[in-house]
Scaffold this motif. Structure first.
Motif, PDB file in Angstrom:
ATOM      1  N   ILE A 166       0.843  -1.204   0.000  1.00 47.28           N
ATOM      2  CA  ILE A 166       0.000   0.000   0.000  1.00 47.28           C
ATOM      3  C   ILE A 166       0.873   1.246   0.000  1.00 47.28           C
ATOM      4  CG2 ILE A 166      -1.710   1.333   1.288  1.00 47.28           C
ATOM      5  CD1 ILE A 166      -2.712  -1.337   2.470  1.00 47.28           C
ATOM      6  N   ALA A 167       1.899   1.247   0.844  1.00 47.52           N
ATOM      7  CA  ALA A 167       2.763   2.421   0.973  1.00 47.52           C
ATOM      8  C   ALA A 167       3.454   2.756  -0.338  1.00 47.52           C
ATOM      9  CB  ALA A 167       3.795   2.182   2.072  1.00 47.52           C
ATOM     10  N   ARG A 168       3.860   1.734  -1.092  1.00 51.25           N
ATOM     11  CA  ARG A 168       4.522   1.983  -2.381  1.00 51.25           C
ATOM     12  C   ARG A 168       3.526   2.481  -3.422  1.00 51.25           C
ATOM     13  NH1 ARG A 168       9.440  -1.322  -4.516  1.00 51.25           N
ATOM     14  NH2 ARG A 168       7.868  -2.560  -5.575  1.00 51.25           N
ATOM     15  N   ALA A 169       2.315   1.910  -3.422  1.00 53.69           N
ATOM     16  CA  ALA A 169       1.324   2.283  -4.429  1.00 53.69           C
ATOM     17  C   ALA A 169       0.666   3.629  -4.130  1.00 53.69           C
ATOM     18  CB  ALA A 169       0.252   1.197  -4.531  1.00 53.69           C
ATOM     19  N   ARG A 170       0.587   3.990  -2.848  1.00 57.40           N
ATOM     20  CA  ARG A 170      -0.045   5.245  -2.429  1.00 57.40           C
ATOM     21  C   ARG A 170       0.927   5.979  -1.501  1.00 57.40           C
ATOM     22  NH1 ARG A 170      -2.932   3.004  -5.653  1.00 57.40           N
ATOM     23  NH2 ARG A 170      -5.230   2.922  -5.688  1.00 57.40           N
ATOM     24  N   PRO A 171       1.952   6.597  -2.048  1.00 49.74           N
ATOM     25  CA  PRO A 171       2.999   7.203  -1.210  1.00 49.74           C
ATOM     26  C   PRO A 171       2.514   8.337  -0.318  1.00 49.74           C
ATOM     27  CG  PRO A 171       3.299   7.777  -3.532  1.00 49.74           C
ATOM     28  CD  PRO A 171       2.255   6.706  -3.490  1.00 49.74           C
ATOM     29  N   ASN A 172       1.348   8.910  -0.610  1.00 47.24           N
ATOM     30  CA  ASN A 172       0.811   9.980   0.235  1.00 47.24           C
ATOM     31  C   ASN A 172      -0.078   9.449   1.355  1.00 47.24           C
ATOM     32  OD1 ASN A 172       2.056  12.071  -1.250  1.00 47.24           O
ATOM     33  ND2 ASN A 172       0.421  12.007  -2.779  1.00 47.24           N
ATOM     34  N   ALA A 173      -0.312   8.150   1.368  1.00 44.19           N
ATOM     35  CA  ALA A 173      -1.156   7.551   2.407  1.00 44.19           C
ATOM     36  C   ALA A 173      -0.367   7.362   3.693  1.00 44.19           C
ATOM     37  CB  ALA A 173      -1.722   6.223   1.931  1.00 44.19           C
ATOM     38  N   ARG A 174      -1.065   7.398   4.792  1.00 45.47           N
ATOM     39  CA  ARG A 174      -0.497   7.048   6.093  1.00 45.47           C
ATOM     40  C   ARG A 174      -0.884   5.597   6.353  1.00 45.47           C
ATOM     41  NH1 ARG A 174      -3.541   8.145  10.654  1.00 45.47           N
ATOM     42  NH2 ARG A 174      -2.497   7.804  12.651  1.00 45.47           N
ATOM     43  N   VAL A 175       0.099   4.714   6.480  1.00 44.24           N
ATOM     44  CA  VAL A 175      -0.156   3.283   6.573  1.00 44.24           C
ATOM     45  C   VAL A 175       0.247   2.791   7.959  1.00 44.24           C
ATOM     46  CG1 VAL A 175       0.222   1.028   5.533  1.00 44.24           C
ATOM     47  CG2 VAL A 175       0.320   3.088   4.097  1.00 44.24           C
ATOM     48  N   LEU A 176      -0.724   2.193   8.651  1.00 47.74           N
ATOM     49  CA  LEU A 176      -0.500   1.659   9.986  1.00 47.74           C
ATOM     50  C   LEU A 176      -0.431   0.140   9.903  1.00 47.74           C
ATOM     51  CD1 LEU A 176      -3.176   3.815  11.873  1.00 47.74           C
ATOM     52  CD2 LEU A 176      -0.768   4.376  11.426  1.00 47.74           C
ATOM     53  N   ALA A 177       0.616  -0.439  10.463  1.00 46.79           N
ATOM     54  CA  ALA A 177       0.791  -1.889  10.482  1.00 46.79           C
ATOM     55  C   ALA A 177       0.553  -2.370  11.907  1.00 46.79           C
ATOM     56  CB  ALA A 177       2.198  -2.254  10.012  1.00 46.79           C
ATOM     57  N   PHE A 178      -0.527  -3.142  12.114  1.00 49.64           N
ATOM     58  CA  PHE A 178      -0.925  -3.592  13.445  1.00 49.64           C
ATOM     59  C   PHE A 178      -0.627  -5.076  13.615  1.00 49.64           C
ATOM     60  CE2 PHE A 178      -4.616  -0.341  14.238  1.00 49.64           C
ATOM     61  CZ  PHE A 178      -3.684   0.676  14.334  1.00 49.64           C
ATOM     62  N   ASP A 179      -0.131  -5.447  14.789  1.00 50.72           N
ATOM     63  CA  ASP A 179       0.057  -6.857  15.128  1.00 50.72           C
ATOM     64  C   ASP A 179       0.170  -6.968  16.639  1.00 50.72           C
ATOM     65  OD1 ASP A 179       1.052  -9.703  15.153  1.00 50.72           O
ATOM     66  OD2 ASP A 179       1.239  -9.329  13.006  1.00 50.72           O
ATOM     67  N   ILE A 180      -0.157  -8.146  17.180  1.00 58.01           N
ATOM     68  CA  ILE A 180       0.026  -8.394  18.613  1.00 58.01           C
ATOM     69  C   ILE A 180       1.389  -8.997  18.901  1.00 58.01           C
ATOM     70  CG2 ILE A 180      -2.451  -8.666  19.064  1.00 58.01           C
ATOM     71  CD1 ILE A 180      -1.991 -11.712  19.116  1.00 58.01           C
ATOM     72  N   ASN A 181       2.135  -9.318  17.849  1.00 60.76           N
ATOM     73  CA  ASN A 181       3.422  -9.995  17.981  1.00 60.76           C
ATOM     74  C   ASN A 181       4.556  -8.975  17.825  1.00 60.76           C
ATOM     75  OD1 ASN A 181       5.696 -11.588  17.805  1.00 60.76           O
ATOM     76  ND2 ASN A 181       4.972 -12.840  16.100  1.00 60.76           N
ATOM     77  N   PRO A 182       5.330  -8.705  18.889  1.00 55.30           N
ATOM     78  CA  PRO A 182       6.425  -7.736  18.780  1.00 55.30           C
ATOM     79  C   PRO A 182       7.455  -8.106  17.718  1.00 55.30           C
ATOM     80  CG  PRO A 182       5.966  -8.232  21.086  1.00 55.30           C
ATOM     81  CD  PRO A 182       5.175  -9.204  20.272  1.00 55.30           C
ATOM     82  N   VAL A 183       7.678  -9.406  17.495  1.00 57.10           N
ATOM     83  CA  VAL A 183       8.639  -9.824  16.472  1.00 57.10           C
ATOM     84  C   VAL A 183       8.140  -9.387  15.094  1.00 57.10           C
ATOM     85  CG1 VAL A 183       9.838 -11.774  15.421  1.00 57.10           C
ATOM     86  CG2 VAL A 183       9.411 -11.770  17.881  1.00 57.10           C
ATOM     87  N   ALA A 184       6.848  -9.528  14.847  1.00 63.14           N
ATOM     88  CA  ALA A 184       6.280  -9.102  13.565  1.00 63.14           C
ATOM     89  C   ALA A 184       6.469  -7.602  13.362  1.00 63.14           C
ATOM     90  CB  ALA A 184       4.800  -9.464  13.504  1.00 63.14           C
ATOM     91  N   LEU A 185       6.273  -6.823  14.408  1.00 62.65           N
ATOM     92  CA  LEU A 185       6.419  -5.372  14.294  1.00 62.65           C
ATOM     93  C   LEU A 185       7.855  -4.985  13.964  1.00 62.65           C
ATOM     94  CD1 LEU A 185       4.189  -4.379  17.336  1.00 62.65           C
ATOM     95  CD2 LEU A 185       3.561  -4.336  14.918  1.00 62.65           C
ATOM     96  N   LYS A 186       8.806  -5.693  14.569  1.00 59.08           N
ATOM     97  CA  LYS A 186      10.217  -5.403  14.276  1.00 59.08           C
ATOM     98  C   LYS A 186      10.583  -5.800  12.851  1.00 59.08           C
ATOM     99  CE  LYS A 186      11.451  -5.870  19.120  1.00 59.08           C
ATOM    100  NZ  LYS A 186      12.048  -6.723  20.155  1.00 59.08           N
TER     101      LYS A 186
END
Length: 328
Positions: A166-186
């Motif tokens: 999404i971020a690459r296709a819509r560079p003006n968008a604000r993209v939030l990545a949610f997960d309950i797993n800290p490893v996934a967030l890193k």
């Protein structure tokens, strides 16, 4: 635009305790990119079958090390690299050889770090054929959608594939990545940096609990198996794994802005010809203010699960995409 009044500071940047590990991953990813490294990640069963071949017992290349998760001897890496990656927890000594703690997978021109094979730990970050199908569903939507995307959320972001696309296709968008797993967030933070996108931020959240915003796009590729060990990366809850996907659908509908859409890629188990996921989903989406489409991307995935006690009554598991748009 309303700001998310419940989101805590992002985990999209490395913290001091893990800074060396995460920077080491980012540097390794850049070096693999420069070396034209590519690896398409297969199902765990195919991975097992290929690795069991006698000729594949030990790594002979970087693809074997960082793709196939095979043990390797020190000759494959320079001594200084071996020491640095060991010190930073990226590789480990095992049985007189070395093993990588991560895998690197290709998606078009992108490279993603995720958990090494086999993904047994509860906090494993999975990447595989489902990821490629999910990416196709997201890209298909982005290619045809004309609704402006100001704020988007990737629920259960894992390695961050959806958020980064999404971020690459819509560079003006604000993209939030949610997960309950800290490893996934890193891993998402590392992969976003490697992809060169600066409009992705990773946050800890159980589905959409971290935000009150109205959203223009929500995407999700949740776990959809009923896993007896209840591993977070795999377990989708009751109803043969469809429970979590229904929860995501219910919450997402209430967060969609007018014109906003949910793209949900998940598994749909069938029993006696009845699609258990769609049976629960349809009462939620048959509303005058919603438009939706539902399609099978693959009619038969994870067929080996039908041999287990949990799935003894199931006919098949399909890979499906449900797209829901709020029309008013």
């Amino acid at each position: 635009m309303n700001r998310p009044d419940r989101i805590e500071p992002p985990l999209g940047s490395v913290d001091s305790a893990n800074e060396h590990h995460d920077l080491a991953l980012l540097e390794l990813g850049k070096r693999l990119q420069s070396a034209q490294y590519r690896f398409v990640t297969v199902t765990p069963l195919t991975h097992q079958r290929v690795n069991q071949r006698e000729a594949n017992r030990k790594a002979r290349s970087l693809r074997d090390v960082f793709g196939w998760s095979r043990p390797f001897d020190s000759s494959l890496l320079a001594e200084k690299d071996l020491q640095a990656l060991t010190d930073r927890g990226v590789i480990r000594a095992e049985g007189g050889l070395w093993m990588s703690n991560v895998r690197w997978s290709s998606l078009a021109d992108l490279l993603f770090v995720h958990s090494s094979y086999p993904t047994l730990a509860n906090d494993s970050v999975f990447f595989g054929p489902d990821t490629y199908r999910f990416a196709q569903a997201v890209e298909d939507f982005l290619r045809t959608s004309t609704h402006p995307i100001r704020t988007a959320v990737d629920i259960g972001c894992g390695s961050g594939v959806g958020a980064i696309l999404i971020a690459r296709a819509r560079p003006n968008a604000r993209v939030l990545a949610f997960d309950i797993n800290p490893v996934a967030l890193k891993y998402t933070a590392v992969n976003a940096s490697l992809a060169g996108v600066d409009n992705v931020s990773a946050y800890h959240s159980d589905i959409l609990a971290a935000t009150n915003e109205s959203l223009d796009l929500i995407i999700a590729n949740p776990p959809y198996m009923q896993d007896t060990q209840q591993r977070a990366y795999r377990h989708g809850g009751e109803h043969l794994g469809s429970e979590l996907s229904v929860r995501i659908l219910r919450q997402s509908i209430e967060h969609l802005a007018p014109g906003g859409s949910l793209v949900l890629y998940t598994g749909a188990p069938s029993v006696d010809g009845v699609d258990l996921f769609f049976e629960q989903a349809r009462p939620l989406i048959d509303r005058s203010e919603l438009a939706w489409t539902y399609r099978e991307m693959d009619p038969d995935v994870f067929g080996e699960e039908l041999e287990t006690e949990t799935y003894r009554e199931a006919d098949r598991i399909a890979a499906v995409v449900l797209t829901v748009t709020r029309t008013q």
